[in-house]
Enzyme design. Structure first.
Site, mmCIF file in Angstrom:
data_model
loop_
_atom_site.group_PDB
_atom_site.id
_atom_site.type_symbol
_atom_site.label_atom_id
_atom_site.label_comp_id
_atom_site.label_asym_id
_atom_site.label_seq_id
_atom_site.Cartn_x
_atom_site.Cartn_y
_atom_site.Cartn_z
ATOM 1 N N ASP A 24 0.859 -1.189 0.000
ATOM 2 C CA ASP A 24 0.000 0.000 0.000
ATOM 3 C C ASP A 24 0.892 1.235 0.000
ATOM 4 O O ASP A 24 1.761 1.373 0.863
ATOM 5 C CB ASP A 24 -0.889 -0.047 1.255
ATOM 6 C CG ASP A 24 -1.720 1.212 1.433
ATOM 7 O OD1 ASP A 24 -1.899 1.947 0.436
ATOM 8 O OD2 ASP A 24 -2.179 1.452 2.561
ATOM 9 N N ASN A 26 -0.550 4.537 -0.487
ATOM 10 C CA ASN A 26 -1.285 5.776 -0.180
ATOM 11 C C ASN A 26 -2.072 5.721 1.127
ATOM 12 O O ASN A 26 -2.949 6.538 1.376
ATOM 13 C CB ASN A 26 -2.215 6.150 -1.340
ATOM 14 C CG ASN A 26 -3.290 5.098 -1.564
ATOM 15 O OD1 ASN A 26 -3.217 4.009 -0.998
ATOM 16 N ND2 ASN A 26 -4.278 5.407 -2.368
ATOM 17 N N ASP A 28 -4.339 3.597 2.494
ATOM 18 C CA ASP A 28 -5.759 3.250 2.643
ATOM 19 C C ASP A 28 -5.935 1.776 3.030
ATOM 20 O O ASP A 28 -7.056 1.255 3.035
ATOM 21 C CB ASP A 28 -6.551 3.573 1.369
ATOM 22 C CG ASP A 28 -6.048 2.783 0.159
ATOM 23 O OD1 ASP A 28 -5.083 1.990 0.315
ATOM 24 O OD2 ASP A 28 -6.606 2.945 -0.934
ATOM 25 N N ASP A 32 -1.519 -1.166 -4.018
ATOM 26 C CA ASP A 32 -1.795 -0.406 -5.241
ATOM 27 C C ASP A 32 -0.601 -0.459 -6.192
ATOM 28 O O ASP A 32 0.437 -1.066 -5.888
ATOM 29 C CB ASP A 32 -2.170 1.042 -4.886
ATOM 30 C CG ASP A 32 -1.221 1.623 -3.842
ATOM 31 O OD1 ASP A 32 0.000 1.429 -4.010
ATOM 32 O OD2 ASP A 32 -1.681 2.215 -2.845
ATOM 33 N N ASP A 101 -3.897 -9.790 -15.914
ATOM 34 C CA ASP A 101 -4.972 -10.759 -15.811
ATOM 35 C C ASP A 101 -6.059 -10.307 -16.775
ATOM 36 O O ASP A 101 -6.449 -9.141 -16.763
ATOM 37 C CB ASP A 101 -5.519 -10.744 -14.372
ATOM 38 C CG ASP A 101 -5.849 -12.111 -13.857
ATOM 39 O OD1 ASP A 101 -6.617 -12.807 -14.544
ATOM 40 O OD2 ASP A 101 -5.363 -12.487 -12.777
ATOM 41 N N ASP A 203 -8.234 -15.701 -17.378
ATOM 42 C CA ASP A 203 -9.043 -16.269 -16.296
ATOM 43 C C ASP A 203 -10.006 -17.327 -16.841
ATOM 44 O O ASP A 203 -10.583 -17.151 -17.921
ATOM 45 C CB ASP A 203 -9.841 -15.102 -15.677
ATOM 46 C CG ASP A 203 -10.527 -15.458 -14.384
ATOM 47 O OD1 ASP A 203 -9.819 -15.688 -13.392
ATOM 48 O OD2 ASP A 203 -11.769 -15.487 -14.357
ATOM 49 N N GLU A 266 -5.717 -20.087 -17.447
ATOM 50 C CA GLU A 266 -6.089 -20.726 -16.172
ATOM 51 C C GLU A 266 -7.062 -21.853 -16.503
ATOM 52 O O GLU A 266 -8.179 -21.601 -16.967
ATOM 53 C CB GLU A 266 -6.758 -19.732 -15.217
ATOM 54 C CG GLU A 266 -7.031 -20.390 -13.862
ATOM 55 C CD GLU A 266 -8.210 -19.821 -13.086
ATOM 56 O OE1 GLU A 266 -8.281 -20.047 -11.869
ATOM 57 O OE2 GLU A 266 -9.083 -19.172 -13.695
ATOM 58 N N HIS A 327 -3.785 -17.329 -5.689
ATOM 59 C CA HIS A 327 -4.721 -16.643 -4.796
ATOM 60 C C HIS A 327 -6.017 -17.419 -4.559
ATOM 61 O O HIS A 327 -6.908 -16.916 -3.879
ATOM 62 C CB HIS A 327 -5.025 -15.261 -5.375
ATOM 63 C CG HIS A 327 -5.722 -15.350 -6.709
ATOM 64 N ND1 HIS A 327 -5.133 -15.899 -7.815
ATOM 65 C CD2 HIS A 327 -6.972 -15.010 -7.093
ATOM 66 C CE1 HIS A 327 -5.976 -15.886 -8.826
ATOM 67 N NE2 HIS A 327 -7.105 -15.344 -8.415
ATOM 68 N N ASP A 328 -6.134 -18.586 -5.179
ATOM 69 C CA ASP A 328 -7.345 -19.394 -4.996
ATOM 70 C C ASP A 328 -7.083 -20.666 -4.194
ATOM 71 O O ASP A 328 -8.015 -21.427 -3.931
ATOM 72 C CB ASP A 328 -7.911 -19.820 -6.368
ATOM 73 C CG ASP A 328 -8.346 -18.637 -7.213
ATOM 74 O OD1 ASP A 328 -8.844 -17.653 -6.642
ATOM 75 O OD2 ASP A 328 -8.181 -18.703 -8.448
HETATM 76 C C1 GLC Z 1 -10.554 -17.455 -11.396
HETATM 77 C C2 GLC Z 1 -9.834 -16.558 -10.427
HETATM 78 C C3 GLC Z 1 -10.638 -16.494 -9.158
HETATM 79 C C4 GLC Z 1 -11.988 -15.893 -9.489
HETATM 80 C C5 GLC Z 1 -12.678 -16.696 -10.580
HETATM 81 C C6 GLC Z 1 -13.859 -15.977 -11.143
HETATM 82 O O1 GLC Z 1 -10.616 -18.754 -10.961
HETATM 83 O O2 GLC Z 1 -8.543 -17.024 -10.214
HETATM 84 O O3 GLC Z 1 -9.994 -15.741 -8.170
HETATM 85 O O4 GLC Z 1 -12.788 -15.865 -8.346
HETATM 86 O O5 GLC Z 1 -11.828 -16.930 -11.670
HETATM 87 O O6 GLC Z 1 -13.438 -14.883 -11.913
#
Ligand code: GLC
Length: 537
Positions: A24, A26, A28, A32, A101, A203, A266, A327-328
């Protein structure tokens, strides 16, 4: 080293930045673009090649940016287009690449396209999304389920039809059978490529086209109560349709019209289906993400056979890749423990193919338990009894032992790890035995030895505890990698090949320089890389 014939996405290492949680700038409490800029030197020091940044576009944030309301803008929370241009320029100045992404399967329900589409049945954009009449009894058009729980169909009172959303109802799926939709998304790709962006991570690529007849999905005979409700059915008609490859080919053509750009897909599918996303004759994704290491039980035999299956299935000229976290998914350190995570890192960096590192894995960040009343991830909120929230793996990066871990000057959007004061970049930089120093040395080794990048993969051993393989490129040094995936000592006796060499890298620096032959023993959680002195090719 001479790797002229290989491209950056083949020789390099990808690092995923989850922008909300990286830095971060700024005050908040949310990361960013300027924050990422401040940390470019860190990433360069670590030795990575490309940064993949999760979505930074305008979005109502129902799914933290994966619900986009403008494909060619920047969310003010993350900064401005000038900030982005600066980041891209500064990354390129450091010889680093930037991958964005791209979320083409669905938009936000607030995207102007959807607002128009839902305004009336005769609106020109009506067909940009997937609208269907109810069945005669008023129920949903078919049994398709949303990945985030419940039906995938949402009733629209105004126009008296249902629309399809594979994820949240705030994420309506686009109708990729409509040529105007295709063109709009390809235009968005051009917008960023013209700016100089080096590639996209696409994605949910395998979701993009659905069965033309919208047939019901069959029941999954292997469903169990603890699984996400989505898994009750096998998504055979709602995902991975043959026509998806036509779309991917069109995207690839856009990338091919620029120099050295690339596309990651993905795709969560079994290997034999995953590899079809390379496309015939390289007309598909450059790197369909390989999530095997996330899915297979942490067991040497399972992993060795998964590697072999993948290696064996790859089409000619298809470049492999490996992923340990994103991140999933739960973080690797939480899945296998800190010691074993070092073994996993050796695996990631010595297998054949491009590795992707998830931010923070290089310092051994763990999943952070988030109290019920702080859960933010819609997947967690929608299925509260199934422990599916992805917040734990999305917590702020731990930079130092100061207040808020150097991530922000204020309380971050998601709570920090309770152990950040001892597990953070600054502290680990000073500790030669830390995960961070381990990762950095491993990256250095990988990047300086052509055998790890272009060499072939030769499995030589796998049993219940350990696995071993050799990597060697023509006229280059040969390396033997031996990994103990268990916590107990293991013993190997390789009989079909003569081995002579010295340990050059290990989870225990004490072993460096020790001689290795066919008979070897490793401590629990130990991994070694051996430079072979005999020619094994
Ligand atoms: C992909 C992303 C995930 C998101 C999903 C819907 O799997 O990695 O984080 O929630 O798509 O867009």
């Amino acid at each position: 080293m001479d790797q002229k014939n290989y491209l950056w996405w083949q020789t390099g290492i990808i690092y995923q930045v989850y922008p909300r949680s990286f830095q971060d700038s700024n005050g908040d409490g949310v990361g960013d673009l300027k924050g990422i800029l401040q940390r470019l030197d860190y990433m360069q020091w670590l030795g990575i090649t490309a940064i993949w940044i999760s979505p930074i576009y305008p979005s109502p944030m129902a799914d933290f940016g994966y619900d986009i309301s403008d494909y060619t803008g920047i969310h003010p929370l993350f900064g401005t287009m000038d900030d982005f241009d600066e980041l891209l320029q500064q990354a390129h100045k450091r010889n680093m690449k930037v991958i964005l992404d791209l979320v083409p399967n669905h938009t936000s329900h607030q995207h102007p396209w959807f607002l128009e589409s839902r305004s009336s049945k005769t609106n020109p954009k009506r067909d940009w999304y997937i609208w269907k009449d109810p069945l005669p009894d008023g129920t949903e058009p078919n049994n398709w389920l949303s990945v985030f729980g419940g039906s995938a169909w949402e009733w629209d009172e105004t126009t008296g039809q249902y629309y399809y959303h594979a994820f949240l109802k705030e994420q309506p799926d686009l109708n990729w059978r409509n040529p105007e939709v295709q063109q709009a998304m390809l235009n968005a790709m051009h917008f960023w490529l013209d700016k100089g962006v080096d590639g996209f991570r696409v994605d949910v690529m395998w979701h993009m086209i659905k069965d033309e007849q919208f047939r019901n999905n069959p029941a999954n005979p292997e469903y169990q109560e603890h699984m996400a409700t989505y898994e009750k059915l096998l998504p055979v008609y709602s995902t991975d349709q043959p026509e998806v490859h036509d779309i991917v080919r069109k995207m690839r053509r856009v990338l091919n019209s620029y120099e050295e750009r690339m596309m990651i897909g993905e795709i969560y599918l079994p290997i034999h289906k995953l590899i079809t996303y390379y496309g015939t004759d390289g007309s598909g994704a450059h790197l369909p993400f390989n999530f095997l290491l996330l899915a297979v039980p942490w067991d040497a035999q399972y992993i060795a056979s998964a590697i072999a299956e993948y290696e064996g299935a790859l089409p000619k000229n298809a470049w492999p890749n490996w992923v340990l976290g994103n991140h999933d998914q739960p973080r690797i350190t939480s899945r296998v423990g800190l010691q074993q995570a070092k073994v996993a890192a050796i695996l990631l960096m010595t297998l054949r193919g491009t590795p992707t590192i998830y931010y923070g894995d290089e310092i051994g960040m763990t999943d952070v338990p988030i109290p019920f009343d702080e859960v933010q991830d819609p997947q967690g909120l929608n299925m509260p009894d199934k422990n599916l929230s992805r917040d734990p793996e999305r917590t702020p990066m731990q930079w130092d032992d100061g207040e808020y871990a150097g991530f922000s000057k204020v309380k971050p959007w998601l709570r920090l790890s309770a152990i950040y004061k001892r597990r953070n970049v600054e502290t680990e930089k000073k500790d030669p035995y830390s995960m961070l120093c381990f990762y950095k040395q491993l990256i250095e080794l990988r990047q300086k030895e052509p055998s790890f990048i272009t060499g072939n993969y030769r499995p030589i051993h796998a049993d219940k505890q350990s696995l071993a393989f050799i990597r060697q490129a023509p006229n280059e040094k040969a390396f033997l990698v031996v990994l103990n995936l268990s916590h107990r000592p293991c013993y190997l006796n390789i009989q079909h090949i003569k081995i002579e060499g010295k340990v050059i890298f290990s989870t225990s620096p004490e072993l460096h320089g020790s001689a290795i032959t066919e008979r070897m023993q490793l401590s629990g959680d130990e991994g070694i890389i051996v430079e072979l002195s005999n020619n094994i090719l």
